[in-house]
Design a protein around this motif. Structure first.
Motif, PDB file in Angstrom:
ATOM      1  N   SER A 189       0.833  -1.201   0.000  1.00 14.99           N
ATOM      2  CA  SER A 189       0.000   0.000   0.000  1.00 14.99           C
ATOM      3  C   SER A 189       0.866   1.248   0.000  1.00 14.99           C
ATOM      4  CB  SER A 189      -0.911   0.024   1.233  1.00 14.99           C
ATOM      5  OG  SER A 189      -1.780  -1.090   1.243  1.00 14.99           O
ATOM      6  N   GLY A 190       0.358   2.286  -0.672  1.00  9.97           N
ATOM      7  CA  GLY A 190       1.001   3.586  -0.690  1.00  9.97           C
ATOM      8  C   GLY A 190       0.021   4.654  -0.247  1.00  9.97           C
ATOM      9  N   LYS A 191       0.212   5.854  -0.762  1.00  9.10           N
ATOM     10  CA  LYS A 191      -0.620   6.970  -0.317  1.00  9.10           C
ATOM     11  C   LYS A 191      -2.057   6.800  -0.805  1.00  9.10           C
ATOM     12  CE  LYS A 191       0.087  10.230  -4.142  1.00  9.10           C
ATOM     13  NZ  LYS A 191       0.536  11.593  -4.490  1.00  9.10           N
ATOM     14  N   ASP A 192      -2.972   7.435  -0.082  1.00  9.31           N
ATOM     15  CA  ASP A 192      -4.391   7.468  -0.448  1.00  9.31           C
ATOM     16  C   ASP A 192      -4.978   6.075  -0.647  1.00  9.31           C
ATOM     17  OD1 ASP A 192      -4.173  10.252  -0.444  1.00  9.31           O
ATOM     18  OD2 ASP A 192      -3.667  10.319  -2.577  1.00  9.31           O
ATOM     19  N   LYS A 193      -4.461   5.097   0.099  1.00 10.55           N
ATOM     20  CA  LYS A 193      -4.946   3.710   0.055  1.00 10.55           C
ATOM     21  C   LYS A 193      -4.730   3.040  -1.303  1.00 10.55           C
ATOM     22  CE  LYS A 193      -8.447   4.575   3.622  1.00 10.55           C
ATOM     23  NZ  LYS A 193      -7.547   4.171   4.701  1.00 10.55           N
ATOM     24  N   GLN A 194      -3.861   3.601  -2.137  1.00 11.92           N
ATOM     25  CA  GLN A 194      -3.499   2.945  -3.390  1.00 11.92           C
ATOM     26  C   GLN A 194      -2.703   1.679  -3.065  1.00 11.92           C
ATOM     27  OE1 GLN A 194      -1.321   5.737  -5.811  1.00 11.92           O
ATOM     28  NE2 GLN A 194      -2.788   7.391  -5.428  1.00 11.92           N
ATOM     29  N   HIS A 195      -2.940   0.612  -3.823  1.00 14.76           N
ATOM     30  CA  HIS A 195      -2.283  -0.646  -3.471  1.00 14.76           C
ATOM     31  C   HIS A 195      -2.211  -1.584  -4.672  1.00 14.76           C
ATOM     32  CE1 HIS A 195      -6.611  -1.499  -2.972  1.00 14.76           C
ATOM     33  NE2 HIS A 195      -6.283  -2.725  -3.371  1.00 14.76           N
ATOM     34  N   PHE A 196      -1.393  -2.621  -4.530  1.00 15.00           N
ATOM     35  CA  PHE A 196      -1.371  -3.735  -5.473  1.00 15.00           C
ATOM     36  C   PHE A 196      -1.020  -5.002  -4.696  1.00 15.00           C
ATOM     37  CE2 PHE A 196       2.958  -2.073  -5.489  1.00 15.00           C
ATOM     38  CZ  PHE A 196       3.756  -3.209  -5.458  1.00 15.00           C
ATOM     39  N   THR A 197      -1.220  -6.141  -5.331  1.00 18.48           N
ATOM     40  CA  THR A 197      -0.992  -7.431  -4.686  1.00 18.48           C
ATOM     41  C   THR A 197       0.247  -8.094  -5.272  1.00 18.48           C
ATOM     42  OG1 THR A 197      -3.361  -7.737  -4.317  1.00 18.48           O
ATOM     43  CG2 THR A 197      -1.991  -9.716  -4.245  1.00 18.48           C
ATOM     44  N   TRP A 198       1.037  -8.715  -4.401  1.00 15.47           N
ATOM     45  CA  TRP A 198       2.144  -9.542  -4.884  1.00 15.47           C
ATOM     46  C   TRP A 198       1.987 -10.958  -4.337  1.00 15.47           C
ATOM     47  CZ3 TRP A 198       5.738 -11.597  -1.394  1.00 15.47           C
ATOM     48  CH2 TRP A 198       5.827 -10.979  -0.137  1.00 15.47           C
ATOM     49  N   SER A 199       2.444 -11.915  -5.130  1.00 20.33           N
ATOM     50  CA  SER A 199       2.290 -13.324  -4.776  1.00 20.33           C
ATOM     51  C   SER A 199       3.596 -14.064  -5.023  1.00 20.33           C
ATOM     52  CB  SER A 199       1.184 -13.976  -5.615  1.00 20.33           C
ATOM     53  OG  SER A 199      -0.047 -13.302  -5.455  1.00 20.33           O
ATOM     54  N   ALA A 200       3.804 -15.125  -4.251  1.00 23.99           N
ATOM     55  CA  ALA A 200       4.949 -16.013  -4.451  1.00 23.99           C
ATOM     56  C   ALA A 200       4.425 -17.397  -4.811  1.00 23.99           C
ATOM     57  CB  ALA A 200       5.799 -16.083  -3.185  1.00 23.99           C
ATOM     58  N   ASN A 201       4.995 -18.010  -5.852  1.00 21.62           N
ATOM     59  CA  ASN A 201       4.567 -19.355  -6.229  1.00 21.62           C
ATOM     60  C   ASN A 201       5.394 -20.400  -5.480  1.00 21.62           C
ATOM     61  OD1 ASN A 201       7.047 -19.561  -7.546  1.00 21.62           O
ATOM     62  ND2 ASN A 201       6.190 -19.418  -9.606  1.00 21.62           N
ATOM     63  N   GLU A 202       5.268 -21.667  -5.878  1.00 22.39           N
ATOM     64  CA  GLU A 202       5.944 -22.746  -5.154  1.00 22.39           C
ATOM     65  C   GLU A 202       7.464 -22.683  -5.277  1.00 22.39           C
ATOM     66  OE1 GLU A 202       4.865 -24.238  -9.272  1.00 22.39           O
ATOM     67  OE2 GLU A 202       3.908 -23.086  -7.666  1.00 22.39           O
ATOM     68  N   ASN A 203       7.966 -21.944  -6.276  1.00 33.38           N
ATOM     69  CA  ASN A 203       9.412 -21.793  -6.452  1.00 33.38           C
ATOM     70  C   ASN A 203       9.956 -20.506  -5.833  1.00 33.38           C
ATOM     71  OD1 ASN A 203       9.670 -24.195  -8.054  1.00 33.38           O
ATOM     72  ND2 ASN A 203       8.792 -23.051  -9.778  1.00 33.38           N
ATOM     73  N   GLY A 204       9.068 -19.701  -5.249  1.00 37.80           N
ATOM     74  CA  GLY A 204       9.493 -18.431  -4.682  1.00 37.80           C
ATOM     75  C   GLY A 204       9.538 -17.294  -5.681  1.00 37.80           C
ATOM     76  N   ASP A 205       9.051 -17.526  -6.906  1.00 41.19           N
ATOM     77  CA  ASP A 205       9.003 -16.461  -7.907  1.00 41.19           C
ATOM     78  C   ASP A 205       7.898 -15.469  -7.545  1.00 41.19           C
ATOM     79  OD1 ASP A 205      11.017 -17.704  -9.468  1.00 41.19           O
ATOM     80  OD2 ASP A 205       9.507 -19.029 -10.355  1.00 41.19           O
ATOM     81  N   ILE A 206       8.189 -14.178  -7.674  1.00 47.59           N
ATOM     82  CA  ILE A 206       7.262 -13.128  -7.265  1.00 47.59           C
ATOM     83  C   ILE A 206       6.547 -12.557  -8.486  1.00 47.59           C
ATOM     84  CG2 ILE A 206       7.019 -10.920  -6.075  1.00 47.59           C
ATOM     85  CD1 ILE A 206       7.965 -13.241  -4.297  1.00 47.59           C
TER      86      ILE A 206
END
Length: 210
Positions: A189-206
């Motif tokens: 999250s950043g300012k003004d509640k702006q956000h994005f999602t990040w995920s890690a798979n079974e190999n640790g790739d983001i």
């Protein structure tokens, strides 16, 4: 008070501020105007920093009896992590089903990641920064967390927070000296509640999604 909290975040543990989310809300990164490459870089930095803390906590809690606590400095990690640790110290508390982790001194590090230009980044997971800033690791090495990061070396510091949406699993390949977190997701999250999602798979790739 807010200016004092900002200064304290750079230096140490934000004693008494309880203002982490408020700082990010008003002074955080402008997520909506970041490129896809930029948000990928922010996710990579964040995942690497959390992995360093998770490994330090796992080692610090090794053979610790339930009900006891320990404090450890955060060491350098060789291998796949693009982070050079400058300083940082954690406290771990061993409970029956998990280890509770706080940064006593925020981890400060540099990285070759393009968005930092080699500047110092700080990660705080401390309930004195905000009441719910913490990391936990259960007996299956599943990690949950909420914390704040700051690019401390800039004149106009950039802040962002991260919080797990689903637990990520800490893993360590001793042969390859390869710590990583897998199979989970988190939000930045950043300012003004702006956000994005990040995920890690079974190999640790983001990977990232807006």
């Amino acid at each position: 008070m807010k200016k004092l909290c900002l200064a304290a975040l750079v230096a140490t543990t934000l004693l008494g501020c309880n203002a982490g989310d408020d700082i990010v809300e008003h002074g955080g990164i402008d997520v909506d105007n970041l490129s896809q490459t930029d948000i990928q870089n922010y996710a990579n930095i964040t995942a690497d920093a959390l992995t360093v803390v998770a490994k330090a906590a796992k080692d610090c809690a090794e053979n610790l009896p339930v009900g006891n606590s320990n404090e450890c400095y955060i060491p350098e990690i060789q291998g796949n992590i693009d982070i050079a640790v400058a300083q940082g110290r954690i406290k771990v508390e061993k409970q029956t089903d998990r280890v509770v982790i706080h940064t006593i001194e925020a981890i400060q590090f540099t990285t070759h990641n393009a968005i930092t230009n080699g500047e110092i980044i700080s990660l705080s997971l401390n309930d004195k920064t905000d009441n719910d800033y913490i990391m936990t690791m259960n007996n299956s090495n599943q990690v949950t967390f909420k914390g704040v990061l700051v690019n401390t070396a800039e004149n106009d510091a950039k802040y962002w927070s991260t919080e797990s949406l689903s637990p990520l699993t800490y893993q360590y390949n001793i042969k390859e000296v390869h710590p990583y977190i897998t199979n989970g997701s988190a939000i930045i999250s950043g300012k003004d509640k702006q956000h994005f999602t990040w995920s890690a798979n079974e190999n640790g790739d983001i990977s990232v999604t807006r």
